[in-house]
Write a protein that holds these residues in place. Structure first.
Motif, mmCIF file in Angstrom:
data_model
loop_
_atom_site.group_PDB
_atom_site.id
_atom_site.type_symbol
_atom_site.label_atom_id
_atom_site.label_comp_id
_atom_site.label_asym_id
_atom_site.label_seq_id
_atom_site.Cartn_x
_atom_site.Cartn_y
_atom_site.Cartn_z
ATOM 1 N N ARG A 65 3.405 -1.728 -3.575
ATOM 2 C CA ARG A 65 3.789 -1.427 -2.198
ATOM 3 C C ARG A 65 3.546 -2.637 -1.322
ATOM 4 O O ARG A 65 2.480 -3.240 -1.333
ATOM 5 N N THR A 66 4.553 -3.008 -0.548
ATOM 6 C CA THR A 66 4.425 -4.061 0.449
ATOM 7 C C THR A 66 4.960 -3.518 1.762
ATOM 8 O O THR A 66 6.166 -3.306 1.902
ATOM 9 N N ALA A 309 1.957 -13.361 0.044
ATOM 10 C CA ALA A 309 2.020 -13.107 1.485
ATOM 11 C C ALA A 309 3.138 -13.939 2.116
ATOM 12 O O ALA A 309 3.862 -13.472 2.993
ATOM 13 N N TYR A 310 3.283 -15.196 1.663
ATOM 14 C CA TYR A 310 4.397 -16.005 2.147
ATOM 15 C C TYR A 310 5.735 -15.425 1.702
ATOM 16 O O TYR A 310 6.718 -15.442 2.421
ATOM 17 N N ALA A 311 5.753 -14.910 0.492
ATOM 18 C CA ALA A 311 7.016 -14.473 -0.096
ATOM 19 C C ALA A 311 7.625 -13.294 0.646
ATOM 20 O O ALA A 311 8.825 -13.081 0.596
ATOM 21 N N PHE A 312 6.826 -12.518 1.357
ATOM 22 C CA PHE A 312 7.346 -11.332 2.034
ATOM 23 C C PHE A 312 7.432 -11.538 3.539
ATOM 24 O O PHE A 312 7.222 -10.616 4.310
ATOM 25 N N MET A 313 7.734 -12.775 3.952
ATOM 26 C CA MET A 313 7.813 -13.046 5.379
ATOM 27 C C MET A 313 9.236 -13.289 5.863
ATOM 28 O O MET A 313 9.448 -13.845 6.923
ATOM 29 N N VAL A 361 6.749 -4.230 8.630
ATOM 30 C CA VAL A 361 6.130 -4.762 7.409
ATOM 31 C C VAL A 361 5.302 -5.995 7.732
ATOM 32 O O VAL A 361 4.179 -6.165 7.245
ATOM 33 N N ALA A 362 5.848 -6.879 8.598
ATOM 34 C CA ALA A 362 5.128 -8.100 8.935
ATOM 35 C C ALA A 362 3.843 -7.787 9.701
ATOM 36 O O ALA A 362 2.788 -8.399 9.451
#
Length: 462
Positions: A65-66, A309-313, A361-362
């Motif tokens: 989950r993200t 964390a970078y990948a989901f920005m 999300v962010a």
């Protein structure tokens, strides 16, 4: 399913094929069976490690989950294991698992798991290899995000950061593999004495005592450490322990001293003492090496999490977001870190706070990183984390503070630098990620390091 059936099923698991019938029987007697109907959850992302689980029957689907999204990652079925990686790292579940069909598990609680490794030390290498493969598979899930750092720079810095802990873990794992065979041989030598049940109980308690002393003993100054190593080496040599001087540093690193070894001699008696010491020295050395592997893999894991964390920005459509709900979700995700007796969380929420038009999300990632930073600043000693919100002119202000040691003034200019951290197993990317999220929303982030704590304020347009 009876004990004999469990033994037969465990024997079919390749990792356990090397175990003796007596060891398999011990596992069967000390584990428990769990049943999960199809469609139910068997493990929750963020939950604390609950043991080593073997899937006896059924098929499971795992996901990560993200924010509000849940992405399928892998499947496990009958004969597969899970839980070994988080036990080695003392970490929460990184994924959630669901029963696709009816599932039956055989589970060994954490304390029983560590006792199994004492009784069957040869398992450690296989389990660590499995854990390493799992860690590499998780790392492959990381998606590149080129906008945040130039690819060349990020690759160079990440490679340098990963190189040292990975090399240390490899060296320790290689040495650990060599010692496993020695542990088994020395354990067999003890078995030749025809130990009584009380004697076995005493021996089984010794590694646990040694581990507890290692956790509770304060670090020694170099001179005091050298003096203790010399005293221990002399004591062991006088009792005929092979490689006494090579073993002394590992024993001292585990918090052991001559007085404790004297108590061991009193409890086991002269006839057993030589073989007991020979076995105990190697067992403790294995513990030290395993701790080194855990530290190295924890650092690698932290760096991987930072890259994720970078990948989901990537920017996503904005929605109405409740700030207080996001803060509570962050506390829920980090629930496994909030259970200490010396830890308190204080909330001072403004009930009139408006909802924000933001990337949900962010912001979830933002609040989770800030609370995690506060918890890591407190460390094992505990303390207070305080969450405050209020409306300031045209902005919503969120403040996350702790009463930890604070940030040294000379390090303040570097706190947003990627891969820089004063914490031993941190990725050093959390605050940089937070700053970018806030700036993308047109806000600002301010860090105030004070005597007796740190305050981080986030101001977002209302």
């Amino acid at each position: 399913m009876g004990s004999d059936d469990i033994v037969a099923a465990l024997r079919q698991v390749p990792l356990f094929a090397q175990l003796t019938g007596e060891q398999l029987r011990w596992m069967a007697d000390h584990g428990r069976q769990l049943h999960f109907p199809a469609g139910t959850r068997i493990a929750e992302q963020g939950a604390a490690a609950d043991g080593l689980s073997v899937i006896m029957e059924g098929h499971t689907q795992w996901s990560r989950r993200t924010g509000t999204e849940s992405v399928p990652t892998f499947t496990l079925e009958a004969g597969d294991l899970f839980g070994e990686l988080i036990l080695f790292l003392n970490a929460p579940y990184p994924h959630s698992g669901d029963a696709v069909t009816d599932v039956r598990l055989f589970r060994m609680e954490p304390a029983t798991f560590w006792e199994l490794l004492r009784l069957a030390p040869g398992l450690s290498r296989g389990l660590m290899e499995l854990a390493s493969q799992r860690s590499q598979q998780q790392a492959q899930d990381v998606r590149p995000q080129v906008e945040l750092l130039p690819v060349g720079r990020m690759a160079a810095e990440l490679g340098a950061e990963l190189g040292s802990p990975a090399a240390a873990a490899r060296r320790s794992a290689a040495r650990l593999g060599e010692l496993m065979a020695t542990v088994s041989a020395r354990a067999m030598a003890l078995g030749d004495h025809g130990l009584s049940l009380p004697q076995r109980s005493v021996l089984l308690a010794l590694p646990r005592e040694a581990a507890e002393r290692g956790r509770s003993s304060p670090p020694l100054e170099p001179l005091a450490r050298a003096e203790r190593e010399e005293a221990l080496g002399s004591w062991l040599e006088a009792r005929g322990v092979a490689d006494a001087w090579e073993a002394a540093p590992a024993l001292v690193a585990s918090g052991l001293d001559v007085s404790w070894l004297e108590s061991v001699a009193t409890r086991v008696g002269g006839a057993l003492l030589g073989d007991v010491l020979a076995w105990l020295v190697v067992a403790v050395s294995c513990d030290v090496l395993m701790a080194e592997v855990a530290r190295g893999t924890a650092r690698v894991s932290a760096l991987v999490e930072g890259v994720k964390a970078y990948a989901f920005m990537d920017p996503v459509p904005r929605e109405d977001v409740d700030v207080h709900e996001g803060l509570e979700n962050a506390l829920g995700v980090l629930g496994h870190r909030l259970r200490g007796e010396n830890l308190t969380v204080e909330r001072e929420y403004d009930p009139r706070l408006p909802r924000l038009k933001a990337e949900g999300v962010a912001l979830d990632e933002l609040w989770t990183q800030l609370v995690l930073n506060a918890l890591e600043a407190l460390g094992e000693r505990g303390g207070r984390v305080r969450l405050r919100t209020w409306k300031d002119a045209a902005h919503v202000v969120v403040e996350v503070s702790d009463d930890g040691p604070g940030i040294p003034k000379d390090l303040l200019p570097r706190i947003f630098e990627p891969f820089f951290s004063t914490k031993p197993h941190a990725a050093g990317m959390g605050l940089d990620v937070c700053r970018r999220i806030v700036e993308r929303h047109g806000g600002d982030l301010c860090v105030r390091a004070e005597q007796g704590g740190t305050r981080i304020q986030v101001r977002l347009p209302a």
